[in-house]
Scaffold this motif. Structure first.
Motif, PDB file in Angstrom:
ATOM      1  N   THR A 224      50.057  17.488  70.164  1.00 29.04           N
ATOM      2  CA  THR A 224      51.469  17.125  70.117  1.00 29.04           C
ATOM      3  C   THR A 224      51.676  15.619  69.976  1.00 29.04           C
ATOM      4  O   THR A 224      52.511  15.170  69.200  1.00 29.04           O
ATOM      5  CB  THR A 224      52.186  17.609  71.381  1.00 29.04           C
ATOM      6  N   PHE A 225      50.888  14.848  70.725  1.00 28.90           N
ATOM      7  CA  PHE A 225      51.070  13.404  70.750  1.00 28.90           C
ATOM      8  C   PHE A 225      49.785  12.682  70.344  1.00 28.90           C
ATOM      9  O   PHE A 225      48.679  13.149  70.628  1.00 28.90           O
ATOM     10  CB  PHE A 225      51.493  12.940  72.154  1.00 28.90           C
ATOM     11  N   TRP A 234      46.285  13.906  76.745  1.00 32.74           N
ATOM     12  CA  TRP A 234      46.249  15.038  77.680  1.00 32.74           C
ATOM     13  C   TRP A 234      46.056  14.559  79.117  1.00 32.74           C
ATOM     14  O   TRP A 234      46.633  15.139  80.056  1.00 32.74           O
ATOM     15  CB  TRP A 234      45.169  16.036  77.280  1.00 32.74           C
ATOM     16  N   GLN A 235      45.270  13.489  79.307  1.00 28.19           N
ATOM     17  CA  GLN A 235      45.063  12.982  80.660  1.00 28.19           C
ATOM     18  C   GLN A 235      46.347  12.377  81.224  1.00 28.19           C
ATOM     19  O   GLN A 235      46.666  12.563  82.409  1.00 28.19           O
ATOM     20  CB  GLN A 235      43.933  11.943  80.656  1.00 28.19           C
ATOM     21  N   LEU A 236      47.090  11.656  80.370  1.00 24.60           N
ATOM     22  CA  LEU A 236      48.355  11.075  80.817  1.00 24.60           C
ATOM     23  C   LEU A 236      49.368  12.162  81.149  1.00 24.60           C
ATOM     24  O   LEU A 236      50.122  12.053  82.140  1.00 24.60           O
ATOM     25  CB  LEU A 236      48.913  10.166  79.718  1.00 24.60           C
ATOM     26  N   ILE A 237      49.398  13.220  80.339  1.00 30.21           N
ATOM     27  CA  ILE A 237      50.325  14.331  80.572  1.00 30.21           C
ATOM     28  C   ILE A 237      49.969  15.067  81.856  1.00 30.21           C
ATOM     29  O   ILE A 237      50.837  15.412  82.670  1.00 30.21           O
ATOM     30  CB  ILE A 237      50.307  15.287  79.365  1.00 30.21           C
ATOM     31  N   PHE A 259      48.965  20.265  74.079  1.00 32.91           N
ATOM     32  CA  PHE A 259      49.438  21.317  73.188  1.00 32.91           C
ATOM     33  C   PHE A 259      50.686  21.938  73.793  1.00 32.91           C
ATOM     34  O   PHE A 259      50.700  22.308  74.976  1.00 32.91           O
ATOM     35  CB  PHE A 259      48.377  22.420  73.017  1.00 32.91           C
ATOM     36  N   LEU A 260      51.749  22.052  72.992  1.00 31.99           N
ATOM     37  CA  LEU A 260      52.927  22.818  73.378  1.00 31.99           C
ATOM     38  C   LEU A 260      52.816  24.181  72.716  1.00 31.99           C
ATOM     39  O   LEU A 260      52.375  24.292  71.571  1.00 31.99           O
ATOM     40  CB  LEU A 260      54.215  22.116  72.917  1.00 31.99           C
TER      41      LEU A 260
END
Length: 301
Positions: A224-225, A234-237, A259-260
């Motif tokens: 996604t980003f 992914w770690q920040l999310i 991933f959304l």
């Protein structure tokens, strides 16, 4: 619009369709219709169409829809989607592969393996088409398109054809500096000598890794980003507490939280709202502003 376009195009060989549902062409399975959907027969047909298309009519090119979110109001003007006329693969001397831009990336990897061409296996891990890989400098497993591309053909908004060497793409991470109105039609890739058995084994490893760590069997748009410099999205999310976060049927994957996924009846608005919520929480917790990698097109309902 279709009624006004048809008289301008007496020799068109491609297909035109009005109010074509675009959710059928995106991996999220969401989004509104294209005002007009055009499927060109080949490069010459595409050039003919673009020469005749009025300058004030928007033209949007989409690929396999693996990295695309079409908003619920659809896309105005003409949406161009390349198909069979852009699906040829040719093996050339010097361990090169010439490929139409509608070819899925996975087929590029397989064709290279069959021909004993190493260096293109990473395309097994990119869920899109060659056109998308060119436009986004697609990459996986430590390699990017800029490392293997020799040149590509494109048609511009006026219907003129160009051949661009890789230097003219001005590539950097997930960015292409070629003009936005260029529609890529063919790419030439450079590989190196390899053993088909070893190449296929490498591809199998890439496929197994993706299945283990990514929700590839879900309705998703891939990563996604973009990864910020020195960080993993992914770690920040995850650190922001967003793993499993949901808006309606749109959800942050618990397997891989960059991933959304659409769990059933999500709208494009649900998915985009969820993404913006994730961005806000990451900004609040880390001070880092995530940049969308998924392309968002069209208007809200």
């Amino acid at each position: 619009m279709l009624e006004s376009l048809t008289p301008r195009l007496p020799d068109l060989r491609g297909r035109l369709a009005a109010d074509a549902p675009l959710k059928d062409y995106t991996w999220f399975r969401v989004g509104g219709p294209a005002e007009v959907l055009y499927s060109p027969a080949d490069e010459a047909d595409l050039a003919y169409f673009l020469k005749a298309l009025p300058a004030d009519v928007p033209a949007t090119n989409i690929g396999l829809g693996s990295n695309l979110l079409v908003r619920d109001g659809g896309i105005e003007g003409v949406v161009i989607r390349l198909g069979r006329g852009f699906g040829e693969i040719k093996v050339e001397d010097g361990h090169r592969l010439r490929v139409g831009t509608a070819v899925p990336d996975v087929k590029v990897a397989r064709a290279a393996a069959d021909a004993g061409i190493a260096g293109l296996s990473f395309y097994r891990g990119i869920p899109g088409s060659v056109g998308g890989a060119l436009r986004m400098n697609g990459g996986a497993h430590g390699r990017e398109t800029c490392e293997v591309l020799v040149e590509a053909r494109a048609v511009d908004r006026r219907g003129d054809i160009h051949v661009l060497p890789v230097a003219d793409f001005h590539y950097r991470y997930r960015h292409c500096g070629a003009p936005d109105d260029y529609i890529f039609t063919e790419a030439l890739f450079q590989g190196e000598p390899g053993d088909p058995v070893n190449i296929l084994a490498e591809m199998d490893g890439i496929a197994a890794y993706r299945e283990e760590v990514q929700p590839i069997k879900s309705r998703t748009g891939g990563s996604t980003f973009k990864n910020p410099p020195g960080n993993k999205s992914w770690q920040l999310i995850d650190a922001a507490g967003c793993r499993g976060l949901a808006v309606g049927d749109a959800k942050v994957s618990e397997l891989h939280c960059n991933f959304l996924i659409n769990e059933g009846n999500a709208t494009a608005a649900d998915i985009e709202t969820l993404g913006e919520t994730v961005r806000a929480r990451v900004k609040e917790t880390s001070g880092i502003e995530l940049e969308w990698e998924i392309k968002r097109l069209g208007k809200e309902a």
